[in-house]
Scaffold this motif. Structure first.
Motif, short mmCIF file in Angstrom:
data_model
loop_
_atom_site.label_atom_id
_atom_site.label_comp_id
_atom_site.label_asym_id
_atom_site.label_seq_id
_atom_site.Cartn_x
_atom_site.Cartn_y
_atom_site.Cartn_z
N ASP A 82 0.84 -1.19 0.00
CA ASP A 82 0.00 0.00 0.00
C ASP A 82 0.88 1.25 0.00
O ASP A 82 2.07 1.18 -0.31
CB ASP A 82 -0.95 -0.02 1.21
CG ASP A 82 -0.22 -0.19 2.53
OD1 ASP A 82 0.99 0.13 2.60
OD2 ASP A 82 -0.85 -0.63 3.51
N ALA A 83 0.30 2.39 0.37
CA ALA A 83 1.04 3.64 0.29
C ALA A 83 2.27 3.65 1.19
O ALA A 83 3.36 4.07 0.77
CB ALA A 83 0.12 4.81 0.65
N ILE A 84 2.12 3.18 2.42
CA ILE A 84 3.27 3.14 3.33
C ILE A 84 4.29 2.12 2.85
O ILE A 84 5.51 2.39 2.83
CB ILE A 84 2.82 2.81 4.77
CG1 ILE A 84 2.02 3.96 5.35
CG2 ILE A 84 4.02 2.47 5.66
CD1 ILE A 84 2.83 5.22 5.61
N GLY A 85 3.81 0.95 2.44
CA GLY A 85 4.73 -0.06 1.91
C GLY A 85 5.51 0.46 0.72
O GLY A 85 6.72 0.20 0.59
N ALA A 86 4.83 1.23 -0.14
CA ALA A 86 5.49 1.78 -1.32
C ALA A 86 6.55 2.81 -0.93
O ALA A 86 7.60 2.92 -1.58
CB ALA A 86 4.46 2.40 -2.25
N GLN A 87 6.30 3.57 0.13
CA GLN A 87 7.30 4.54 0.59
C GLN A 87 8.58 3.82 1.02
O GLN A 87 9.70 4.29 0.73
CB GLN A 87 6.75 5.36 1.75
CG GLN A 87 5.71 6.40 1.37
CD GLN A 87 5.30 7.23 2.57
OE1 GLN A 87 6.13 7.63 3.38
NE2 GLN A 87 4.00 7.49 2.68
N PHE A 88 8.43 2.74 1.74
CA PHE A 88 9.62 1.99 2.17
C PHE A 88 10.35 1.39 0.97
O PHE A 88 11.58 1.43 0.90
CB PHE A 88 9.22 0.90 3.17
CG PHE A 88 9.14 1.39 4.59
CD1 PHE A 88 10.22 1.24 5.45
CD2 PHE A 88 8.01 2.01 5.07
CE1 PHE A 88 10.17 1.69 6.76
CE2 PHE A 88 7.93 2.48 6.37
CZ PHE A 88 9.02 2.32 7.22
#
Length: 399
Positions: A82-88
């Motif tokens: 998701d969005a947080i996973g994509a940031q990492f």
């Protein structure tokens, strides 16, 4: 006869999960909950910071990754696409592009629902996918059946993180969890944990990581690591020893609390000698079967003087304990069979009054969002619930 006996609790568990899936859609665990700002303690040449809110933690983890200059060791159980996973993911890609050596470990089974393409990385990033299926589980072979339930980030051997938080948007704002940052000399504790795991499970196409010793010893801050392939499970002993030493109070926060006979006995013995034993668990967690198996112990614990508090409205996923204002642990292991004698886990053990004070403050903060369960209240639960607890009890050794 044996097959029928095994089928009954499994069928009951399946029915519970189906009902809970509908209930969770109608009544999600999304109520607001109290949090505290990150709190730091100085241990000389090492510092620790306790996090109680995912957004705070992720901001500091991402900052560490973006400032990395040498290497990054990143290991997680769940990594949502998701969005947080994509940031990492993007932060790791950018680190590799600027020449940082990046090593990633994730558990294949825990991420089966995440699109496989999310875990496509260029060759510049070394990725170890812990196998989704481990054949030892069919034979109850501990050496070949455990999951990688750890959550570790080590950056440049100067900063490290460990605790209950997986990676995902849900956990950033909707789950109450606890994580720890370590900076300074004791980062070696988590560096060594990652390196040992990587070298044990890497495939031939992945490089060997250098195993270095540590000239610095901080005996009041150590990492305990469960390693099923070696039948090494120190975290369980860590809890047993600490509870046996308790003189005044034991404060435990657990997402899934299914103690074995020895830990149950240790808590009851502590209570019998006058120790104030308190256990904080979710009133309703994201694993309904674990909830029901935990409830099978409530009557025994309450009758023995242990106080149980139910966290309401939201999921509390922390795996922490603090005892007598001196001893504490923060890590990835739940007090259940899967964590204590099954999975790869890592917990930091600290003997420090300042850290213990911080975690006591967090515990009391969490109590403001919890209700106490009394023995009288518990005995008034419906008869059908009591039957269900007995039907499901044969599953305790599996969870």
């Amino acid at each position: 006869m044996a097959l029928a006996a095994a089928a009954t609790p499994l069928a009951a568990a399946a029915g519970l999960m189906a009902v809970d899936k509908v209930r969770s859609r109608r009544h999600p665990l999304d109520a607001p909950f109290p949090t505290a700002p990150p709190a730091t303690t100085d241990h000389g040449l090492t510092t620790t910071t306790v996090y109680t809110y995912g957004a705070d933690l992720y901001a500091d983890m991402l900052e560490a990754i973006r400032n990395a200059t040498s290497h990054i060791y990143f290991e997680t159980y769940i990594w949502k696409g998701d969005a947080i996973g994509a940031q990492f993911k993007q932060a790791l890609l950018e680190a590799a592009e600027r020449g940082v050596d990046v090593y990633v470990v994730y558990d294949g089974f825990a991420n089966l629902v995440v699109p496989h393409s999310f875990f496509d990385f260029p060759p510049s990033i070394h990725v170890l996918r812990f196998p989704a299926f481990r054949p030892g589980i069919l034979l109850l072979d501990l050496r070949n059946s455990g999951r990688d339930h750890r959550k570790i980030l080590v950056v440049d051997d100067s900063t490290a993180f460990v605790g209950g938080y997986n990676i995902g948007s849900l956990y950033a704002t909707h789950w109450r969890d606890t994580h720890l940052r370590i900076t300074g000399q004791s980062v070696w504790e988590l560096r060594n944990a990652f390196v040992d795991f990587w070298n044990r499970w890497r495939t031939d196409d992945l490089p060997v990581l250098k195993d270095i010793g540590s000239p610095h010893w901080l005996p009041n801050l150590r990492a305990a690591r469960n390693a099923p392939s070696q039948l090494v499970f120190p975290i369980r002993n860590l809890y047993l020893d600490a509870i046996d030493r308790a003189c005044t109070h034991v404060l435990i926060t657990q997402a899934y609390f299914i103690p074995d006979r020895d830990i149950l006995g240790a808590l009851l013995n502590a209570s019998a000698r006058g120790v104030d034993v308190r256990v904080l668990v979710p009133e309703r967690s994201n694993h309904v079967v674990a909830d029901w198996l935990a409830r099978g112990h409530y009557a025994t614990l309450l009758a023995g003087g242990v106080r149980i508090f139910l966290y309401t409205g939201a999921m509390i996923h922390a795996k922490t304990a603090t005892i007598d204002g001196r001893w504490s642990t923060v890590g990835t292991a739940n007090i259940d069979r899967l964590s204590l004698t099954g999975n790869y886990e890592v917990n930091i053990e600290m003997v420090d009054p300042d850290v213990a004070g911080q975690l006591e403050d967090v515990f009391h903060m969490d109590l403001t969002n919890a209700r106490e369960l009394t023995l009288d209240d518990w005995e008034l639960r419906p008869a059908l619930n009591k039957v269900g607890e007995r039907v499901l009890s044969p599953l305790r050794p599996l969870l």
